[in-house]
Design an enzyme around this catalytic site. Sequence first.
Site, PDB file in Angstrom:
ATOM      1  N   ASP A  46       0.832  -1.199   0.000  1.00 38.33           N
ATOM      2  CA  ASP A  46       0.000   0.000   0.000  1.00 38.33           C
ATOM      3  C   ASP A  46       0.872   1.257   0.000  1.00 38.33           C
ATOM      4  O   ASP A  46       1.749   1.415   0.846  1.00 38.33           O
ATOM      5  CB  ASP A  46      -0.914  -0.013   1.236  1.00 38.33           C
ATOM      6  CG  ASP A  46      -2.006   1.032   1.172  1.00 38.33           C
ATOM      7  OD1 ASP A  46      -1.681   2.231   1.025  1.00 38.33           O
ATOM      8  OD2 ASP A  46      -3.185   0.663   1.297  1.00 38.33           O
ATOM      9  N   ARG A  85       0.358   4.106   0.921  1.00 40.39           N
ATOM     10  CA  ARG A  85       0.174   5.004   2.066  1.00 40.39           C
ATOM     11  C   ARG A  85       0.987   4.578   3.282  1.00 40.39           C
ATOM     12  O   ARG A  85       0.912   5.222   4.334  1.00 40.39           O
ATOM     13  CB  ARG A  85      -1.312   5.054   2.443  1.00 40.39           C
ATOM     14  CG  ARG A  85      -2.207   5.544   1.316  1.00 40.39           C
ATOM     15  CD  ARG A  85      -3.664   5.309   1.622  1.00 40.39           C
ATOM     16  NE  ARG A  85      -3.947   3.873   1.710  1.00 40.39           N
ATOM     17  CZ  ARG A  85      -5.117   3.367   2.075  1.00 40.39           C
ATOM     18  NH1 ARG A  85      -6.122   4.178   2.390  1.00 40.39           N
ATOM     19  NH2 ARG A  85      -5.297   2.063   2.125  1.00 40.39           N
TER      20      ARG A  85
END
Length: 196
Positions: free
Chosen positions: A44, A46
């Site tokens: 991911d 993020r």
Amino acid sequence: MKEIKQLLDNNKKWASRIEEADPAFFDTLSKQQTPDYLWIGCSDSRVPANQIVDLLPGDIFVHRNVANMVIHTDFNCLSVLQYAVDVLKVKHIIVCGHYGCGGVEAAMGEKQLGLIDNWLGHIKDVYQRHYNDLIALPENKRSARLCELNVKEQADNVRRTTIVKDAWARGQDLQIHSWIYSLKNGRITDLTDAGQ
């Protein structure tokens, strides 16, 4: 191509800022790699390992894949693990998942997604093992709890590798950590000894 050019321009600016702050940084970085940490995390975008623990390049060795999995037939992950343990002599292996993980949430569903379903099958196994506990939770808490359980399962998978067992047998100082990151506040919770 404009987007790619922006990345290259950003790189030039970043490198210039780093050199201005520490003229020897890149020379020193190019001559050594001696991290104390191996980070096994989610792909991911993020959840950037270096940034969320405030470490510089070279301070943490990183392996990322969908849902921070450690699967005993994944030679990519095992190769990273062996290099980190046997060559770099890391002292800490951190398996870090995150709340809101799309891989974990997909594994809880019935929707067919294609090739990734083979990968997510390992999380589905964790889900099935803990099904009664998970189903007893309010629906809005189930995904978060499975994210935690998955992190702990993957850390256990690290412990079960011959790589780690051999390191411990020869007395190598090596600790395994189970962490979970919150996208909502940027904080990490250590699940290692939390009875989670």
